[in-house]
Design an enzyme around this catalytic site. Structure first.
Site, PDB file in Angstrom:
ATOM      1  N   TYR A 233      29.739  42.784  37.763  1.00 23.95           N
ATOM      2  CA  TYR A 233      29.352  43.198  39.115  1.00 23.95           C
ATOM      3  C   TYR A 233      29.547  42.031  40.096  1.00 23.95           C
ATOM      4  O   TYR A 233      30.264  42.147  41.093  1.00 23.95           O
ATOM      5  CB  TYR A 233      27.893  43.677  39.121  1.00 23.95           C
ATOM      6  CG  TYR A 233      27.316  43.830  40.495  1.00 23.95           C
ATOM      7  CD1 TYR A 233      27.874  44.741  41.395  1.00 23.95           C
ATOM      8  CD2 TYR A 233      26.228  43.075  40.917  1.00 23.95           C
ATOM      9  CE1 TYR A 233      27.357  44.882  42.672  1.00 23.95           C
ATOM     10  CE2 TYR A 233      25.707  43.204  42.189  1.00 23.95           C
ATOM     11  CZ  TYR A 233      26.274  44.110  43.059  1.00 23.95           C
ATOM     12  OH  TYR A 233      25.764  44.241  44.326  1.00 23.95           O
TER      13      TYR A 233
ATOM     14  N   PHE B 153      30.182  49.378  52.303  1.00 26.27           N
ATOM     15  CA  PHE B 153      29.075  49.344  51.336  1.00 26.27           C
ATOM     16  C   PHE B 153      29.426  50.021  50.020  1.00 26.27           C
ATOM     17  O   PHE B 153      28.776  49.760  49.008  1.00 26.27           O
ATOM     18  CB  PHE B 153      27.841  50.071  51.900  1.00 26.27           C
ATOM     19  CG  PHE B 153      27.338  49.474  53.174  1.00 26.27           C
ATOM     20  CD1 PHE B 153      26.420  48.446  53.142  1.00 26.27           C
ATOM     21  CD2 PHE B 153      27.796  49.910  54.407  1.00 26.27           C
ATOM     22  CE1 PHE B 153      25.958  47.862  54.307  1.00 26.27           C
ATOM     23  CE2 PHE B 153      27.348  49.344  55.576  1.00 26.27           C
ATOM     24  CZ  PHE B 153      26.426  48.318  55.530  1.00 26.27           C
TER      25      PHE B 153
END
Ligand code: UFG
Length: 321
Positions: free
Chosen positions: A136, A68
């Site tokens: 991103y 993550f």
């Protein structure tokens, strides 16, 4: 299983770590605390403060990694692409390298709807074109591409989960609550609830001239508890030599105005709002088809309604049941 959870002190990583501990796994959390909180790590997990570029020291005996740790603000990624490429792609390549050296062959990766960019159709399927509109999304897509190559060449067992808009909170069996606590908060639901809680500024509604029924952007909100559950299924589905990609959303879109209405209902507060310019890089509609993960892994969301997402986020924020 003995598992490493990178970014396990963050909002999503900590909830997944909690579910893994509850399922009986032996969990180590690796997090540099750049955005996470040490007290978010579930009590049953071991916590190591550190970077994913130094994962070699915590991979001994590990059978799988849930990854993550990442930078995840779209706007910041446009301003500082260097950070996003270095952390999200460079950091993950270092982690994959350390995994290969340690003989760890299984990974579940936190990918994003931002890999698709401006979609051609709705709901979005995994086979649709990936044309990210910001660094991103591009950095996450680059990792997905690397995972496919590593699966094909090195036999890695990989699953990427492409999240749509995650919200709500997760409460574990002991009543511990895992919720959103970002220092820099850009997301709609926590911003609206902060105003309900007594924030001084009205909620900004970014754009009311989109080609949607009420002119505001439409998103697909998925409950944290359902999202976390999908990771446990993904871990079991990891197959050597395969890289699978699954979307994760509820399959239903809600506009910014609809989310505001739900927040007003749930909180009982008026929640003033003000219309502002469009926010750069926001696609009009992002809704997932989650049929693939439902069909292949039997994933079934228990909280498909955005009302549950808002109600649980509000309860966690105010400490009410
Ligand atoms: N919005 C407002 N006011 C706010 C905050 C958001 O009007 O104060 C609007 C945004 O303009 C957008 C919608 O609410 O139209 C949802 O915005 P969020 O910031 O909550 O979520 P995004 O859809 O921008 O981003 C989320 C994840 C990203 C991911 C993206 C991919 O946070 O990491 O979904 O779909 F890349």
């Amino acid at each position: 299983m003995k598992l490493l959870v990178t970014g396990g002190a963050g909002y999503i990583g900590s909830a997944v770590a909690a579910q893994l501990v509850e399922a009986g796994h032996e969990v180590t959390v690796l997090d540099d605390l750049s955005t996470g909180h040490a007290d978010a790590v579930p009590p049953g997990a071991r916590f190591v403060e550190g970077s994913i570029t130094d994962a070699a020291g915590v991979l001994d005996g590990v059978e799988g990694v849930l990854h993550f740790a990442a930078k995840s603000l779209v706007g910041e990624s446009v301003q500082r692409p260097d950070l996003y490429w270095a952390h999200n792609l460079g950091g993950t390549l270092a982690l994959l390298d350390a995994m290969r050296s340690a003989g760890v062959g299984r990974i579940v990766f936190s990918s994003t709807a931002a890999t698709y960019g401006e979609p051609e159709r709705s709901p979005i399927r995994e086979t649709d074109p990936t044309r990210p509109t910001n660094p991103y999304g591009a950095s996450k897509l680059a990792v997905d591409t690397a995972l496919s190559a590593f699966a094909g060449m090195y036999g890695l067992a990989a699953v990427s989960l492409r999240y749509f808009n995650v919200g709500g909170a997760y409460t574990d069996r002991d009543g511990r609550v895992y919720r959103e606590r970002h220092t820099v908060e850009t997301h709609l639901i926590p911003n609206v609830l902060a105003v309900a809680l007594g924030g001084r500024e009205p909620v900004s509604v970014f754009g009311t001239d989109y080609p949607t029924p009420d002119g505001t952007c439409v998103r697909d909100y998925i409950h944290l508890a359902d999202l976390a559950g999908a990771h446990l299924l993904a871990l079991d589905a990891c197959t050597p030599g395969e890289h699978r990609i699954y979307n994760l959303g509820s399959g239903t879109g809600f506009s910014v105005q609809e989310v505001l209405s739900v927040c007003r209902e749930v909180t009982g507060h008026e929640i003033p709002s003000v219309v502002r310019e469009r926010r750069a890089g926001d696609p009009a509609v992002l809704v997932a088809s989650s049929e693939k993960i439902r069909d292949e892994l039997g994933w079934k969301p228990e909280h498909p309604s955005v009302r549950d997402v808002v109600a649980d986020a509000w309860a966690a924020l105010t400490g009410r049941d």
